[in-house]
Enzyme design. Structure first.
Site, mmCIF file in Angstrom:
data_model
loop_
_atom_site.group_PDB
_atom_site.id
_atom_site.type_symbol
_atom_site.label_atom_id
_atom_site.label_comp_id
_atom_site.label_asym_id
_atom_site.label_seq_id
_atom_site.Cartn_x
_atom_site.Cartn_y
_atom_site.Cartn_z
ATOM 1 N N ASP A 38 19.393 87.098 48.867
ATOM 2 C CA ASP A 38 19.946 87.036 50.119
ATOM 3 C C ASP A 38 20.701 88.338 50.490
ATOM 4 O O ASP A 38 20.988 89.165 49.606
ATOM 5 C CB ASP A 38 20.864 85.694 50.015
ATOM 6 C CG ASP A 38 20.273 84.674 49.570
ATOM 7 O OD1 ASP A 38 19.216 84.224 49.947
ATOM 8 O OD2 ASP A 38 21.118 83.934 48.898
ATOM 9 N N ASP A 65 14.423 85.575 51.072
ATOM 10 C CA ASP A 65 14.849 84.270 50.861
ATOM 11 C C ASP A 65 15.872 84.080 51.909
ATOM 12 O O ASP A 65 15.494 83.892 53.072
ATOM 13 C CB ASP A 65 15.613 84.134 49.571
ATOM 14 C CG ASP A 65 15.939 82.893 49.019
ATOM 15 O OD1 ASP A 65 15.632 81.821 49.538
ATOM 16 O OD2 ASP A 65 16.887 82.501 48.035
ATOM 17 N N ASP A 123 24.132 82.971 52.183
ATOM 18 C CA ASP A 123 24.387 81.624 51.486
ATOM 19 C C ASP A 123 25.557 81.481 51.015
ATOM 20 O O ASP A 123 26.444 82.846 50.400
ATOM 21 C CB ASP A 123 23.331 81.376 50.389
ATOM 22 C CG ASP A 123 22.028 81.173 50.875
ATOM 23 O OD1 ASP A 123 21.575 80.913 52.225
ATOM 24 O OD2 ASP A 123 20.897 81.030 50.013
ATOM 25 N N ARG A 155 17.862 75.990 58.536
ATOM 26 C CA ARG A 155 19.147 76.320 58.034
ATOM 27 C C ARG A 155 20.245 77.287 58.730
ATOM 28 O O ARG A 155 20.472 78.080 58.301
ATOM 29 C CB ARG A 155 18.768 76.979 56.575
ATOM 30 C CG ARG A 155 17.821 76.132 55.660
ATOM 31 C CD ARG A 155 17.631 76.882 54.446
ATOM 32 N NE ARG A 155 16.621 76.361 53.377
ATOM 33 C CZ ARG A 155 16.126 76.720 52.293
ATOM 34 N NH1 ARG A 155 16.701 77.649 51.939
ATOM 35 N NH2 ARG A 155 15.326 75.877 51.749
#
Length: 446
Positions: free
Chosen positions: A224, A263, A267, A320
């Protein structure tokens, strides 16, 4: 008073407030020659009191107390890592000047994926070894070529992952500080500030093919742009996150599946806690933000993952934004945009034991997208979702979802009420305020 007049007065009030908001949020002009006083203010800024979860149970000050010998200006990956190692956990300010490449040689110059290949790995050999016509679809890859992929991936991981110590402020110099291809890891530390940086294209050179993932198999990648892992008191403010010039849609397909090299963008996982993310831009991506990475992580995540998201732009994202598990997440005054022709799955993912409050947000969705899919139910959890506006109209997101997706009913009530908010704008103002203020290069004085 006639309803029409009430409506007109309401519009006038909002437009008047918009003018005021525009005046208040236009970035100030930097002083000549770098604006020393302005820059000192940016670098030593601390999270304002009451500004989201990162202001709870203490404060988030990053490296504001750094002594002059712990203020570093870095221009490449090696200098960045050396600054972290030199200062340790002492308060420090890391100034990113120009472009830092994660995939770089000792001189800081960009390198390609071939520089990491080892033990005979090539993509052509990997594709030949695990072609479903010969390997099949019931077992994940194993054997010499998978081992070579893993060894090559480890070499890239050692270069790409950059670990941030406690008591750190990382701040971009000027309006064009950029980190490309690096994964900034805020892992098991405390008190970190990240501001005014454009993060782009943290790509995996060695995605794994998994024929057992779903009905048709998938390519799975690592990295990420930014990860908050097991850390607390983190403020992420006025940054821009994207895939840069490496768009997923432009990548090839192997075994009839997209060769996915990205990805997430940002996060927050593994028991991370007390995080405020404000005035960021997250755009042009697939899997954007996880808050909690597993339904099975309750022992680690319960009582943690307290996160505030406000005044961020989430634009042309598939999913997301965020997907939430376990955490008490306050998401308000954000602007969600899905333009015609983009890929849009959902915005908020309601996951295991999540306690999401989504209020006072604005959604600008092209007419081709179903408003019932703004919310996505993954697990049995309740949420609070009030005073949200979709395409300029106040919309009950839960009611619209339940009417449009009758098989996945959501219930109302997150079970808590946020109090840590310094400013709440009317949702009709949010597109203007966020459009003027969010993203790297938009901090007054930067």
């Amino acid at each position: 008073m006639p309803a029409r007049m009430c409506h007109a007065r309401a519009i006038a009030l909002v437009m008047g407030s918009a003018s005021l908001a525009l005046a208040l949020t236009v970035p100030a002009q930097a002083a000549p020659n770098g604006g020393g006083a302005h820059h000192r203010g940016i670098e030593r800024a601390v999270l304002p009191q009451g500004d989201g979860w990162a202001s709870a149970e203490g404060s988030t000050t990053g490296g504001a107390a750094a002594t002059p010998d712990h203020v570093y200006t870095v221009t490449d990956r090696a200098e960045l890592i050396a600054a972290f190692e030199d200062a340790g956990d002492a308060p420090k300010i890391i100034r990113i000047d120009g472009t830092v490449h994660g995939n770089a040689d000792a001189a800081g110059d960009p390198i390609g994926c071939e520089a990491y290949q080892t033990d005979g790995y090539t993509l052509d050999k990997y594709l030949a070894a695990y072609d479903p016509d010969t390997w099949g679809r019931t077992e994940v890859p194993s054997g010499p070529m998978e081992d070579a992929r893993l060894a090559s991936a480890k070499r890239q991981k050692d270069a790409v992952n950059v670990y941030v110590p406690s008591n750190t402020t990382i701040v971009g110099v000027g309006k064009d500080a950029t980190v490309i291809g690096a994964s900034i890891q805020i892992q098991n530390v405390s008190n970190v500030i990240v501001r005014n940086i454009t993060f782009e294209d943290t790509y995996d050179c060695f995605p794994q093919w998994d024929p057992t993932d779903g009905d048709t198999g998938h390519w799975n990648s690592e990295y990420d742009n930014l990860v908050v892992h097991g850390s607390d008191h983190v403020w992420v403010d006025h940054n821009t996150f994207s895939d840069g010039d490496r768009h997923d849609a432009d990548q090839p397909r192997y075994f009839d599946e997209l060769y996915q090299q990205h990805d997430g963008l940002f996060d927050i996982v593994k028991g991370a806690d007390l995080v405020t993310a404000s005035y960021n831009v997250l755009k042009d991506h697939d899997k954007t933000m996880l808050i909690g990475n597993s339904d099975k992580a309750g022992d680690t995540d319960r009582g943690h993952l307290r996160v505030t998201l406000h005044h961020n732009l989430f634009k042309d994202l598939n999913e997301r934004a965020p997907r939430v598990r376990f955490g008490q997440v306050d998401s308000y005054n954000n602007h969600f945009v899905a333009t015609r022709g983009s890929v849009y799955g959902y915005s908020y993912g309601i996951g295991a034991e999540s306690h999401l409050v989504a209020e006072h947000n604005a959604f600008s969705l092209s007419g081709e997208f179903d408003q019932a899919k703004i919310l996505k139910k993954w697990s049995e959890s309740s949420l609070t979702a009030g005073d949200n506006y979709v395409n300029g109209r106040r919309t009950d997101l839960i009611a619209v979802h339940n009417a449009g997706v009758p098989s996945e009913q959501l219930t109302t009530g997150a079970g808590w009420t946020p109090t840590l908010r310094t400013r709440v704008d009317h949702p009709l103002l949010v597109p203007l305020v966020v459009g003027v203020s969010a993203g790297a290069g938009r901090i007054p004085g930067a």
